[in-house]
Scaffold this motif. Structure first.
Motif, PDB file in Angstrom:
ATOM      1  N   SER A 137       4.546  12.777  -0.772  1.00  0.00           N
ATOM      2  CA  SER A 137       3.909  13.315  -1.771  1.00  0.00           C
ATOM      3  C   SER A 137       4.984  14.812  -1.797  1.00  0.00           C
ATOM      4  O   SER A 137       4.598  15.390  -2.819  1.00  0.00           O
ATOM      5  N   ASP A 183       1.617   0.741   4.068  1.00  0.00           N
ATOM      6  CA  ASP A 183       0.869   2.316   4.376  1.00  0.00           C
ATOM      7  C   ASP A 183       1.317   3.384   4.396  1.00  0.00           C
ATOM      8  O   ASP A 183       1.651   4.570   4.963  1.00  0.00           O
ATOM      9  N   CYS A 184       2.778   3.585   3.081  1.00  0.00           N
ATOM     10  CA  CYS A 184       3.574   4.765   3.450  1.00  0.00           C
ATOM     11  C   CYS A 184       2.905   5.276   2.222  1.00  0.00           C
ATOM     12  O   CYS A 184       3.098   5.275   0.901  1.00  0.00           O
ATOM     13  N   GLN A 185       3.250   7.007   2.751  1.00  0.00           N
ATOM     14  CA  GLN A 185       3.196   7.742   0.936  1.00  0.00           C
ATOM     15  C   GLN A 185       4.324   8.808   1.692  1.00  0.00           C
ATOM     16  O   GLN A 185       5.074   9.463   2.498  1.00  0.00           O
ATOM     17  N   SER A 217       3.429  10.295  -5.182  1.00  0.00           N
ATOM     18  CA  SER A 217       3.281  11.053  -5.813  1.00  0.00           C
ATOM     19  C   SER A 217       4.531  12.496  -6.126  1.00  0.00           C
ATOM     20  O   SER A 217       3.972  13.742  -6.472  1.00  0.00           O
ATOM     21  N   LYS A 274       0.537  -1.249   0.133  1.00  0.00           N
ATOM     22  CA  LYS A 274      -0.239   0.013  -0.440  1.00  0.00           C
ATOM     23  C   LYS A 274       0.692   1.166  -0.014  1.00  0.00           C
ATOM     24  O   LYS A 274       0.812   2.240   0.676  1.00  0.00           O
ATOM     25  N   GLY A 275       1.678   1.456  -1.069  1.00  0.00           N
ATOM     26  CA  GLY A 275       2.766   2.445  -0.781  1.00  0.00           C
ATOM     27  C   GLY A 275       2.675   3.528  -2.004  1.00  0.00           C
ATOM     28  O   GLY A 275       1.314   2.780  -3.005  1.00  0.00           O
ATOM     29  N   ARG A 276       2.540   4.427  -2.068  1.00  0.00           N
ATOM     30  CA  ARG A 276       1.735   5.646  -2.990  1.00  0.00           C
ATOM     31  C   ARG A 276       3.201   6.672  -2.526  1.00  0.00           C
ATOM     32  O   ARG A 276       3.276   7.419  -1.156  1.00  0.00           O
ATOM     33  N   SER A 321       4.593   8.844   6.751  1.00  0.00           N
ATOM     34  CA  SER A 321       4.199   9.973   5.921  1.00  0.00           C
ATOM     35  C   SER A 321       5.254  10.866   4.870  1.00  0.00           C
ATOM     36  O   SER A 321       5.303  12.064   6.118  1.00  0.00           O
TER      37      SER A 321
END
Length: 168
Positions: free
Chosen positions: A125, A121-123, A110, A106-108, A137
């Motif tokens: 941005s 579950d890391c992000q 952008s 669940k990595g994102r 994050s």
């Protein structure tokens, strides 16, 4: 319509459009619609229209929608930007440019020029961000921030741009 492109093996694999110099090695239900691209194996993987100069090694349900990307393998990975490297993992998305995802779930990403070192579950941005661990994050606008965290179940955020934040 496919010039100098080849499907070596597999079932229901397709090279579509006027694709040139691309190859599908094998697998099941894979497709390639990008020039000078390689899709090795796996199932339900795709290199989409105008996603030229790409490498998709294998796995399942992986998608490349942008040029000059490498996706080694995994499950449900998506590369939307350009010049990205997705090294593996599950259910992850890279939409920035010149970024690296090295596994996890669940990595994102952008942000641009970002590195996600795995975790859950890391992000990222913010541009030039680095993150790894559980629920870490780097927020938008926090340029050049780094955040790492432990397994405790709460969101771990970076404090500001140009910062290193450790949550242990």
């Amino acid at each position: 319509a496919c010039n100098y492109s080849t499907i070596l093996n597999g079932v229901t694999n397709t090279i579509t459009g006027t694709v040139i110099h691309s190859l599908i090695g094998g697998g099941n239900s894979n497709f390639c619609n990008g020039d000078y691209s390689f899709l090795g194996n796996g199932s339900n993987n795709g290199i989409f229209y105008k996603s030229d100069n790409c490498f998709l090694g294998g796995g399942s349900e992986n998608k490349i929608r942008g040029s000059n990307q490498v996706l080694v393998g995994g499950l449900s990975l998506t590369g939307l930007g350009t010049f990205n490297f997705l090294g593996g993992g599950e259910n992850a998305l890279v939409s920035g440019h010149h970024s690296v995802l090295l596994g996890g779930r669940k990595g994102r990403i952008s942000g641009n020029f970002a590195v996600l070192l795995g975790g859950d579950d890391c992000q990222i941005s913010g541009d030039y961000g680095i993150a790894g661990g559980f629920r870490c994050s780097v927020q938008s606008g926090h340029t050049s921030a780094v955040v790492f965290g432990d397994s405790n179940n709460y969101s771990k955020l970076c404090f500001s741009k140009d910062s290193l934040t450790l949550h242990f």
